[in-house]
Write a protein that holds these residues in place. Structure first.
Motif, short mmCIF file in Angstrom:
data_model
loop_
_atom_site.label_atom_id
_atom_site.label_comp_id
_atom_site.label_asym_id
_atom_site.label_seq_id
_atom_site.Cartn_x
_atom_site.Cartn_y
_atom_site.Cartn_z
N LEU A 44 -14.86 -14.22 43.82
CA LEU A 44 -13.65 -13.45 44.08
C LEU A 44 -12.42 -14.35 44.13
N LEU A 45 -12.51 -15.48 44.81
CA LEU A 45 -11.36 -16.38 44.90
C LEU A 45 -11.01 -16.95 43.53
N ALA A 46 -12.01 -17.23 42.70
CA ALA A 46 -11.73 -17.70 41.34
C ALA A 46 -11.02 -16.61 40.55
N ARG A 47 -11.46 -15.37 40.70
CA ARG A 47 -10.81 -14.24 40.02
C ARG A 47 -9.38 -14.04 40.51
N ALA A 48 -9.18 -14.16 41.82
CA ALA A 48 -7.84 -13.99 42.40
C ALA A 48 -6.91 -15.12 41.95
N LEU B 68 -2.48 -24.11 42.12
CA LEU B 68 -1.20 -24.77 41.87
C LEU B 68 -0.37 -23.82 41.01
N THR B 69 0.80 -23.42 41.51
CA THR B 69 1.65 -22.45 40.83
C THR B 69 3.06 -23.02 40.70
N PRO B 70 3.93 -22.32 39.99
CA PRO B 70 5.33 -22.77 39.92
C PRO B 70 6.01 -22.83 41.29
N LEU B 71 5.46 -22.16 42.28
CA LEU B 71 6.01 -22.20 43.64
C LEU B 71 5.30 -23.24 44.50
N GLY B 72 4.44 -24.04 43.91
CA GLY B 72 3.67 -25.03 44.64
C GLY B 72 2.28 -24.49 44.93
N ASP B 73 1.59 -25.12 45.85
CA ASP B 73 0.25 -24.70 46.22
C ASP B 73 0.29 -23.38 46.97
N LEU B 74 -0.57 -22.44 46.54
CA LEU B 74 -0.77 -21.17 47.23
C LEU B 74 -2.25 -21.06 47.52
N THR B 75 -2.59 -20.78 48.76
CA THR B 75 -3.99 -20.71 49.16
C THR B 75 -4.39 -19.28 49.46
N LEU B 76 -5.43 -18.84 48.77
CA LEU B 76 -6.01 -17.52 48.97
C LEU B 76 -7.19 -17.63 49.92
N SER B 77 -7.36 -16.63 50.79
CA SER B 77 -8.48 -16.59 51.72
C SER B 77 -9.25 -15.29 51.52
N GLU B 78 -10.56 -15.40 51.62
CA GLU B 78 -11.45 -14.26 51.43
C GLU B 78 -12.28 -14.03 52.69
N ASP C 172 -10.10 -26.15 53.50
CA ASP C 172 -11.44 -25.95 52.93
C ASP C 172 -11.30 -25.26 51.58
N GLN C 173 -11.91 -25.83 50.56
CA GLN C 173 -11.88 -25.25 49.23
C GLN C 173 -13.27 -24.73 48.89
N SER C 174 -13.39 -23.41 48.75
CA SER C 174 -14.67 -22.76 48.45
C SER C 174 -14.47 -21.80 47.28
N PRO C 175 -14.74 -22.23 46.07
CA PRO C 175 -14.47 -21.38 44.91
C PRO C 175 -15.49 -20.25 44.74
N MET D 6 -14.15 -19.07 56.76
CA MET D 6 -13.57 -18.18 55.79
C MET D 6 -13.31 -18.97 54.50
N PRO D 7 -13.87 -18.55 53.38
CA PRO D 7 -13.64 -19.26 52.12
C PRO D 7 -12.17 -19.21 51.71
N GLN D 8 -11.71 -20.35 51.19
CA GLN D 8 -10.33 -20.46 50.70
C GLN D 8 -10.35 -21.19 49.37
N LEU D 9 -9.32 -20.90 48.56
CA LEU D 9 -9.15 -21.62 47.31
C LEU D 9 -7.65 -21.73 47.04
N THR D 10 -7.22 -22.93 46.67
CA THR D 10 -5.81 -23.19 46.43
C THR D 10 -5.52 -23.19 44.94
#
Length: 147
Positions: free
Chosen positions: A38-42, A7-17, A32-35, A1-5
């Protein structure tokens, strides 16, 4: 499953697609970081949210895994405008269920922030929050939205 992290004011947040939709947002850095596009847009939408954009998630395809009831609760949470809150009891009345059931569905939300469970509060105060640093994270998000 592709994921992309992100860096936000709350720390690292990882989105999964999965299958062309966002299925999860987790605190911490994903292995796993897969840009994907959709993950780049999110990720850009997350940054826009923290920069104060009013509705940066509106066009993101979401597919949270959950029961039919949980999906109804999550849809009701998505209808709460930025800068506003609703009480567990208010949503329960609208959905014809108990406030505890709404709270349980909020706690099971696999895409917090984007599906804004932080906008749901208790009848006598803030209520709980299962992400990040718990209630401190909820207070931060509500303050960011000036709710």
């Amino acid at each position: 499953m592709p994921q992309l992290t992100a860096l936000t004011p709350l720390g690292d947040l990882t989105l999964s697609e999965q299958d062309g939709a966002i299925v999860a947002l987790d605190w911490g850095r994903g292995r796993d970081q897969s840009p994907t596009p959709l993950l780049a847009r999110a990720t850009a939408a997350l940054h826009a949210y923290f920069d104060g954009a009013p509705d940066p998630f509106a066009d993101l395809p979401l597919n949270p895994a959950g029961t039919a009831f949980q999906r109804r609760v999550w849809a009701a949470m998505q209808a709460i405008p930025r800068g506003q809150t609703r009480r567990y009891g208010d949503l329960a009345r609208d959905l014809r269920c108990s406030p505890r059931a709404v709270g349980t569905a909020c706690g099971a939300n696999p895409i917090p922030i984007i599906i804004p469970c932080h906008r749901v509060t208790g009848s006598s105060g803030l209520g709980g929050y299962s992400g990040g640093d718990g209630p401190a994270t909820k207070r931060y998000l509500l303050g960011l939205e000036q709710a």
